[in-house]
Design a protein around this motif. Structure first.
Motif, PDB file in Angstrom:
ATOM      1  N   SER A  63      -5.473   4.629  -9.782  1.00  0.00           N
ATOM      2  CA  SER A  63      -6.315   5.078  -8.887  1.00  0.00           C
ATOM      3  C   SER A  63      -6.621   4.524  -7.588  1.00  0.00           C
ATOM      4  O   SER A  63      -5.822   3.480  -7.634  1.00  0.00           O
ATOM      5  N   THR A  64      -6.938   5.234  -6.775  1.00  0.00           N
ATOM      6  CA  THR A  64      -7.065   4.337  -5.334  1.00  0.00           C
ATOM      7  C   THR A  64      -7.900   3.275  -5.381  1.00  0.00           C
ATOM      8  O   THR A  64      -7.382   2.145  -4.720  1.00  0.00           O
ATOM      9  N   GLU A  65      -9.036   3.085  -6.233  1.00  0.00           N
ATOM     10  CA  GLU A  65      -9.709   1.899  -6.480  1.00  0.00           C
ATOM     11  C   GLU A  65      -8.875   0.672  -7.084  1.00  0.00           C
ATOM     12  O   GLU A  65      -8.943  -0.306  -6.739  1.00  0.00           O
ATOM     13  N   GLU A  66      -8.010   1.100  -8.223  1.00  0.00           N
ATOM     14  CA  GLU A  66      -6.999   0.123  -8.887  1.00  0.00           C
ATOM     15  C   GLU A  66      -6.066  -0.254  -7.557  1.00  0.00           C
ATOM     16  O   GLU A  66      -5.779  -1.421  -7.656  1.00  0.00           O
ATOM     17  N   ARG A  91      -6.309  -6.313  -2.821  1.00  0.00           N
ATOM     18  CA  ARG A  91      -7.045  -7.585  -2.579  1.00  0.00           C
ATOM     19  C   ARG A  91      -6.305  -8.794  -3.537  1.00  0.00           C
ATOM     20  O   ARG A  91      -6.352  -9.991  -2.912  1.00  0.00           O
ATOM     21  N   THR A 105       0.676   3.759  -3.161  1.00  0.00           N
ATOM     22  CA  THR A 105       0.288   5.053  -2.980  1.00  0.00           C
ATOM     23  C   THR A 105       1.401   6.274  -3.089  1.00  0.00           C
ATOM     24  O   THR A 105       0.942   7.017  -3.571  1.00  0.00           O
ATOM     25  N   GLU A 152      -6.542  -0.617  -4.575  1.00  0.00           N
ATOM     26  CA  GLU A 152      -7.224  -1.390  -3.660  1.00  0.00           C
ATOM     27  C   GLU A 152      -7.505  -2.946  -4.269  1.00  0.00           C
ATOM     28  O   GLU A 152      -7.143  -3.904  -3.607  1.00  0.00           O
ATOM     29  N   ARG A 153      -7.837  -3.048  -5.626  1.00  0.00           N
ATOM     30  CA  ARG A 153      -7.971  -4.243  -6.244  1.00  0.00           C
ATOM     31  C   ARG A 153      -6.413  -4.857  -6.226  1.00  0.00           C
ATOM     32  O   ARG A 153      -6.606  -6.181  -5.997  1.00  0.00           O
ATOM     33  N   LYS A 154      -5.477  -4.101  -6.531  1.00  0.00           N
ATOM     34  CA  LYS A 154      -4.195  -4.758  -6.312  1.00  0.00           C
ATOM     35  C   LYS A 154      -3.857  -5.519  -5.290  1.00  0.00           C
ATOM     36  O   LYS A 154      -3.438  -6.533  -5.176  1.00  0.00           O
ATOM     37  N   THR A 163     -11.384 -10.299   1.428  1.00  0.00           N
ATOM     38  CA  THR A 163     -11.742  -8.892   1.909  1.00  0.00           C
ATOM     39  C   THR A 163     -11.006  -8.639   3.474  1.00  0.00           C
ATOM     40  O   THR A 163     -10.754  -7.554   3.719  1.00  0.00           O
ATOM     41  N   ARG A 211       0.921  -1.228   0.038  1.00  0.00           N
ATOM     42  CA  ARG A 211      -0.140  -0.080  -0.052  1.00  0.00           C
ATOM     43  C   ARG A 211       0.893   1.334  -0.053  1.00  0.00           C
ATOM     44  O   ARG A 211       0.588   2.192  -0.623  1.00  0.00           O
TER      45      ARG A 211
END
Length: 193
Positions: A107-110, A116, A97, A112-114, A182, A93
């Motif tokens: 993006s931050t969504e990408e 996960r 980041t 978080e997917r990475k 998750t 992270r």
């Protein structure tokens, strides 16, 4: 805790030895778990140097804080794996980041997917290395050698029913890697990262 639920003697003794500051205990722990720690860290981070750093951090933490392991929560192996996973995901992270902040695409969504995906992959690796050898052997034959349950039974010298049972149990265990994606923690020490 019942006698059946008691943690293995080796885990309790190791914690006591570490708490007393026995350097030999740290060496023994390292010999036993270094490949697990490095493998999980590498799976999450995808970088050999970063995995080496996480491996050092994990064993430094264990040496400095052996009291944070609670034998009632599960095996020492699970605790070490969860610690590794948590530190590796934190490092991922931070790294990702920083890359986003420097104008790297994404993006931050990408991110978080990475994270996960890396967590699920690391958990799956942990599950496979921790499962009983008969289940692992059946999955290896079915997945890597493309054997069906009949061929697996012949190769393992077991009945077809036993081969199906082993494959089913192995796949059920592996399915928990995705289900807990998750939560992002190895079994025995759940919790979010």
């Amino acid at each position: 805790m019942t006698k059946k639920d008691a943690p293995p003697r080796w885990d309790r003794k190791m914690q006591q030895r570490l708490a007393r500051g026995e350097a030999a205990a740290l060496g023994e722990l390292y010999d036993r778990f270094a490949s697990l720690v490095h493998g999980l860290a590498h799976r999450v981070l995808g970088d050999e140097v970063a995995a080496d750093g996480i491996t050092r951090e994990v064993f430094a933490h264990v040496w400095e804080h052996p009291e944070t392991y609670d034998p009632k929560q599960g095996p020492l192996r699970s605790w070490v794996a969860a610690l590794t996973h948590r530190l590796a995901v934190q490092r991922l992270r931070v790294t990702e980041t920083a890359a986003l902040a420097e104008g790297g695409g994404g993006s931050t969504e990408e991110l978080e997917r990475k994270v996960r995906r890396a967590a699920v992959a690391a958990r799956a690796d942990y599950i496979v290395t921790s499962m009983p050898a008969p289940l692992r052997a059946a999955l290896d034959l079915a997945y890597f050698q493309r054997r069906d349950y009949r061929q697996t039974a012949v190769d393992l010298g077991v009945t077809e029913d036993e081969a199906r049972r082993r494959l089913r149990l192995g796949l059920q265990l592996l399915s928990t890697a995705h289900d807990a994606g998750t939560a992002a923690a190895p079994p025995g020490y759940g919790g979010a990262v």
